[in-house]
Design a protein around this motif. Structure first.
Motif, short mmCIF file in Angstrom:
data_model
loop_
_atom_site.label_atom_id
_atom_site.label_comp_id
_atom_site.label_asym_id
_atom_site.label_seq_id
_atom_site.Cartn_x
_atom_site.Cartn_y
_atom_site.Cartn_z
N GLY A 141 15.30 19.19 -53.49
CA GLY A 141 15.01 18.34 -52.35
C GLY A 141 16.21 17.48 -51.99
O GLY A 141 17.30 17.61 -52.57
N PRO A 142 16.03 16.56 -51.04
CA PRO A 142 17.15 15.71 -50.60
C PRO A 142 17.78 14.89 -51.72
O PRO A 142 18.96 14.56 -51.64
CB PRO A 142 16.48 14.80 -49.56
N ALA A 143 17.03 14.58 -52.80
CA ALA A 143 17.59 13.77 -53.88
C ALA A 143 18.77 14.44 -54.56
O ALA A 143 19.61 13.77 -55.16
CB ALA A 143 16.51 13.47 -54.92
N ALA A 144 18.87 15.75 -54.47
CA ALA A 144 19.94 16.47 -55.16
C ALA A 144 21.27 16.37 -54.43
O ALA A 144 22.29 16.81 -54.95
CB ALA A 144 19.55 17.94 -55.31
N PHE A 145 21.28 15.78 -53.23
CA PHE A 145 22.48 15.78 -52.42
C PHE A 145 23.01 14.38 -52.17
O PHE A 145 23.58 14.08 -51.13
CB PHE A 145 22.21 16.51 -51.10
N MET A 199 26.99 17.12 -57.25
CA MET A 199 25.93 16.47 -56.52
C MET A 199 26.45 15.83 -55.24
O MET A 199 25.77 15.09 -54.57
CB MET A 199 25.29 15.40 -57.41
N ASP A 200 27.68 16.09 -54.86
CA ASP A 200 28.26 15.50 -53.67
C ASP A 200 28.31 16.55 -52.57
O ASP A 200 29.05 17.51 -52.64
CB ASP A 200 29.67 14.97 -53.98
N HIS A 201 27.52 16.34 -51.52
CA HIS A 201 27.49 17.24 -50.39
C HIS A 201 27.58 16.41 -49.11
O HIS A 201 27.24 15.23 -49.09
CB HIS A 201 26.20 18.07 -50.39
N GLU A 202 28.03 17.03 -48.04
CA GLU A 202 28.22 16.29 -46.81
C GLU A 202 26.90 15.83 -46.21
O GLU A 202 26.82 14.77 -45.61
CB GLU A 202 28.98 17.16 -45.80
N SER A 203 25.83 16.61 -46.34
CA SER A 203 24.55 16.25 -45.76
C SER A 203 23.45 16.96 -46.53
O SER A 203 23.70 17.98 -47.18
CB SER A 203 24.50 16.66 -44.27
N PRO A 204 22.22 16.42 -46.47
CA PRO A 204 21.13 17.07 -47.18
C PRO A 204 20.87 18.48 -46.65
O PRO A 204 20.98 18.74 -45.46
CB PRO A 204 19.94 16.14 -46.90
N SER A 249 13.84 23.04 -64.43
CA SER A 249 15.25 23.24 -64.77
C SER A 249 16.16 22.92 -63.59
O SER A 249 17.37 22.78 -63.76
CB SER A 249 15.49 24.67 -65.25
N LYS A 250 15.60 22.81 -62.38
CA LYS A 250 16.39 22.50 -61.19
C LYS A 250 16.29 21.03 -60.80
O LYS A 250 16.88 20.62 -59.79
CB LYS A 250 15.91 23.35 -60.01
N LEU A 251 15.55 20.23 -61.55
CA LEU A 251 15.40 18.82 -61.20
C LEU A 251 16.76 18.11 -61.23
O LEU A 251 17.53 18.30 -62.16
CB LEU A 251 14.45 18.12 -62.17
N PRO A 252 17.04 17.30 -60.21
CA PRO A 252 18.29 16.54 -60.24
C PRO A 252 18.16 15.32 -61.15
O PRO A 252 17.05 14.91 -61.52
CB PRO A 252 18.45 16.09 -58.78
N HIS A 253 19.28 14.74 -61.53
CA HIS A 253 19.21 13.43 -62.16
C HIS A 253 19.08 12.37 -61.07
O HIS A 253 19.48 12.58 -59.93
CB HIS A 253 20.43 13.18 -63.05
#
Length: 301
Positions: free
Chosen positions: A13-17, A1-6, A134-138
């Motif tokens: 969506g942006p919450a996953a990043f 869940m760690d990315h440099e930018s959304p 199934s793709k929802l982030p925590h």
């Protein structure tokens, strides 16, 4: 869940990043060790959005039924009369406290949802194939409560009362609260203070944010937002636009921007306690083809 930018992709969506640093900052919020439930119990006959299927719990196995059917789950040796119970739970994933998956709402002649994914190409008999539950982030992040009835000095907002952007700004100033990028913002209308009385609920269905409030939240950089109502946004919409759109807030936030929407979130207890900033934790159930997930989220201070 760690990315440099959304990133804008078809699944999340942006919450996953969320970055690792943002997660660690959120984990530092609690100072008291107090946990507040943001969900109410679900039950047979519970109030739901009018077009949803009812929530049902039916027993599938019982001790008497096992004996009556001659079932021996552990074999014939059972001198202590060991039995068990198991149930079938049915209903929509949008029962009680829940989050909408990106594939929940569609628009246009192609019935598309976030990132232009179309039901004509990505919907099967077992649900959407892209942007499903199934793709929802925590969600483990900073949560903010904006208590609109508390600001107005009323118990609950009346039926169909809109919450505009300037009022959300005023509430943040009144509470001395700041909305930051990456936050999940919960907006209280007081609706669930009447739960589960259907007549009392009807007198307060459905206040909520209007399109100006949605733009304000988007500009603030939230990754998700929720209310204590079944539809999140004010209904009927005060400004349908042209062409007419009965849910412009869902369209802007969920379909166009991938901002997750939480609904039927219980906010009464944290409002009474004056909690406006907290660690928000919600862990969706990842079901392929689901259009959302029931939740039992918590606020920790």
């Amino acid at each position: 869940m760690d990315h440099e930018s959304p990133h804008r992709d078809q699944e999340r969506g942006p919450a996953a990043f969320q970055t690792n640093d943002a997660l660690l900052d959120a984990l530092r919020i609690p100072q008291q060790g107090r946990v507040f439930s943001l969900a109410l119990p679900r039950f047979h006959g519970m109030p739901l959005f009018a077009s949803h299927p009812p929530f049902e719990v039916s027993m599938y196995r019982t001790p008497l039924g096992l004996r009556g059917d001659g079932e021996e789950p552990w074999g014939p040796v059972n001198e202590v009369n060991l039995g068990y119970m198991a149930e079938v739970t049915s209903g929509t994933s949008h029962s009680g406290a829940h989050v909408d998956a990106l594939a929940h709402m569609t628009i246009g002649p192609d019935d598309h949802w976030y990132a232009g994914v179309s039901a004509h190409e990505h919907l099967g008999d077992r649900g959407p194939k892209v942007g499903d539950a199934s793709k929802l982030p925590h969600f483990v992040t900073r949560g903010v409560l904006l208590d609109v009835p508390g600001y107005r000095g009323v118990d609950a907002l009346g039926a169909g009362e809109p919450i505009y952007a300037d009022e959300l700004q005023a509430v943040t100033q009144h509470q001395e609260t700041e909305v930051r990028p990456g936050d999940v913002v919960m907006i209280r209308t007081g609706y669930l203070s009447k739960w589960p009385d259907p007549e009392a609920l009807a007198r307060h269905r459905t206040a909520g944010p209007d399109i100006s409030a949605a733009k304000w939240l988007l500009d603030a950089g939230v990754v998700a937002t929720g209310t204590d109502t079944e539809t999140y946004e004010v209904q009927p919409a005060p400004d349908l636009g042209s062409p007419a759109n009965p849910q412009p807030v869902h369209t802007l936030l969920l379909i166009e921007e991938g901002i997750y929407l939480f609904e039927s979130i219980y906010l009464e207890e944290i409002a009474r306690e004056g909690v406006h900033e907290f660690l928000f934790i919600a862990l969706p159930t990842k079901i392929e083809g689901g259009t959302g997930s029931m939740l039992d989220p918590v606020a920790i201070i």
